[in-house]
Design an enzyme around this catalytic site. Structure first.
Site, PDB file in Angstrom:
ATOM      1  N   ALA A   1       0.794  -1.227   0.000  1.00 20.26           N
ATOM      2  CA  ALA A   1       0.000   0.000   0.000  1.00 20.26           C
ATOM      3  C   ALA A   1       0.823   1.272   0.000  1.00 20.26           C
ATOM      4  CB  ALA A   1      -0.928   0.007   1.220  1.00 20.26           C
TER       5      ALA A   1
ATOM      6  N   ILE B   1      -0.899   1.594  -7.130  1.00 18.95           N
ATOM      7  CA  ILE B   1      -2.321   1.323  -7.014  1.00 18.95           C
ATOM      8  C   ILE B   1      -2.729   1.105  -5.565  1.00 18.95           C
ATOM      9  CG2 ILE B   1      -4.077  -0.427  -7.558  1.00 18.95           C
ATOM     10  CD1 ILE B   1      -2.545  -0.607 -10.335  1.00 18.95           C
ATOM     11  N   GLY B   2      -1.908   0.395  -4.802  1.00 17.99           N
ATOM     12  CA  GLY B   2      -2.227   0.167  -3.398  1.00 17.99           C
ATOM     13  C   GLY B   2      -2.328   1.458  -2.613  1.00 17.99           C
TER      14      GLY B   2
ATOM     15  N   TYR C   1       6.280 -13.687 -15.108  1.00 17.08           N
ATOM     16  CA  TYR C   1       5.246 -12.763 -14.657  1.00 17.08           C
ATOM     17  C   TYR C   1       3.875 -13.235 -15.122  1.00 17.08           C
ATOM     18  CZ  TYR C   1       2.554  -8.460 -14.021  1.00 17.08           C
ATOM     19  OH  TYR C   1       1.602  -7.559 -13.633  1.00 17.08           O
TER      20      TYR C   1
END
Length: 298
Positions: A23, A27-28, A171
């Site tokens: 976070a 995005i977090g 990935y």
């Protein structure tokens, strides 16, 4: 037709607790800021305490009354995952677990337990942490996928990357694993009679710090391509919809609605046939138990 979901559609979250992995950036971070602004208590689960503290300070600039806390979590070390889960289980119950943390196309790196980093962090660490804390989660478990899963294939033959390493293929496999995990987790939660649901999402192509391992020519071109991609804040819309959307149900998969699911407002996304294959999911589930030593008990 729905116009699609954005941060403006996130309703009030006062009294609810969200744990967001990874976070402190990207995005977090953006999802955490919006959730805090809507009144939620947000637990930032991150590797580095200094970066987490800096992130909380940045959130408080925009949300002075933000209710934030920090939980150490390093998904590359299963021993530390156990420690973090123990701390979470000793604390207040969680409404929503957002599995956001991940790595993308790094140089070959091996986790403490000997697995290739992307599979080790993106899937195994996430599987173990979720498997340990899910009894403490009351509403939703969000797992972050990627459009890269569409070219992924599960290959358990060289999880330490001792014979070969192709960063994109690893990935893609890890992101396919994320969706297999999400669908199987939701099936098992439902079969166990749990109210908790598992929901998947992906950010499209979002310009976050995950792009730092792109080849230099591509990184140089990134600013020119920015108008066609999501910002980190826009890339968080599917995460926020998965975590808070009123019409979201277990097993839903959400992502941008633009061409190729690259950018735009959030709504239903497409998962490949392999990602939805229960047989592949059951095999991954069992192998993940063996590799992590964590049995979710579902």
């Amino acid at each position: 037709m729905s116009r699609g979901f954005t941060a403006d559609d996130v309703s009030g979250q006062t009294g609810r607790t969200f744990l967001v992995t990874g976070a402190n950036a990207g995005i977090g971070f953006e999802a955490s800021k919006i959730l805090a602004a809507r009144g939620a208590h947000v637990i930032l689960a991150c590797r580095d305490s200094d970066r987490a503290e800096a992130a909380m300070n940045r959130i408080r600039v925009d949300v002075p009354k933000a209710e934030l806390s920090f939980q150490p979590l390093d998904l590359a070390d299963l021993d530390q995952v156990h420690d973090a889960a123990k701390a979470v289980l000793a604390g207040p119950r969680i409404d929503v677990l957002i599995n956001n943390a991940g790595v993308m196309i790094p140089p070959k790196t091996i986790t403490k337990q000997g697995y290739e980093l992307q599979f080790g962090v993106n899937h195994l660490g996430t599987f173990a942490f979720t498997g340990l804390v899910h009894p403490h989660v009351d509403d939703r478990i969000v797992i972050t996928g990627s459009i890269a899963h569409k070219n992924g294939a599960m290959d358990y033959s060289d999880l330490s990357a001792s014979r070969s390493y192709h960063n994109w293929a690893r990935y893609q496999m890890s992101k396919l694993a994320n969706l297999l995990h999400m669908f199987e987790l939701d099936r098992r939660l439902s079969a166990a009679g749990r109210a908790t649901q598992a929901i998947g999402c992906h950010p499209g192509v979002a310009l976050t710090e995950l792009t730092r391992h792109l080849p230099l020519p591509l990184r140089t071109m990134t600013p020119l391509a920015a108008p066609f991609f999501n910002s980190a804040a826009q890339g968080a819309w599917p995460t926020l919809q998965a975590a808070t959307g009123a019409r979201v149900q277990g097993g839903d998969y959400l992502g941008p609605q633009g061409l190729g699911e690259v950018s735009g407002r959030s709504g239903p996304a497409r998962a490949t046939r392999d990602a939805c294959d229960p047989k592949l999911a059951r095999e991954l589930w069992q192998r993940s138990i063996e590799l992590t030593g964590v049995d979710p008990g579902l």
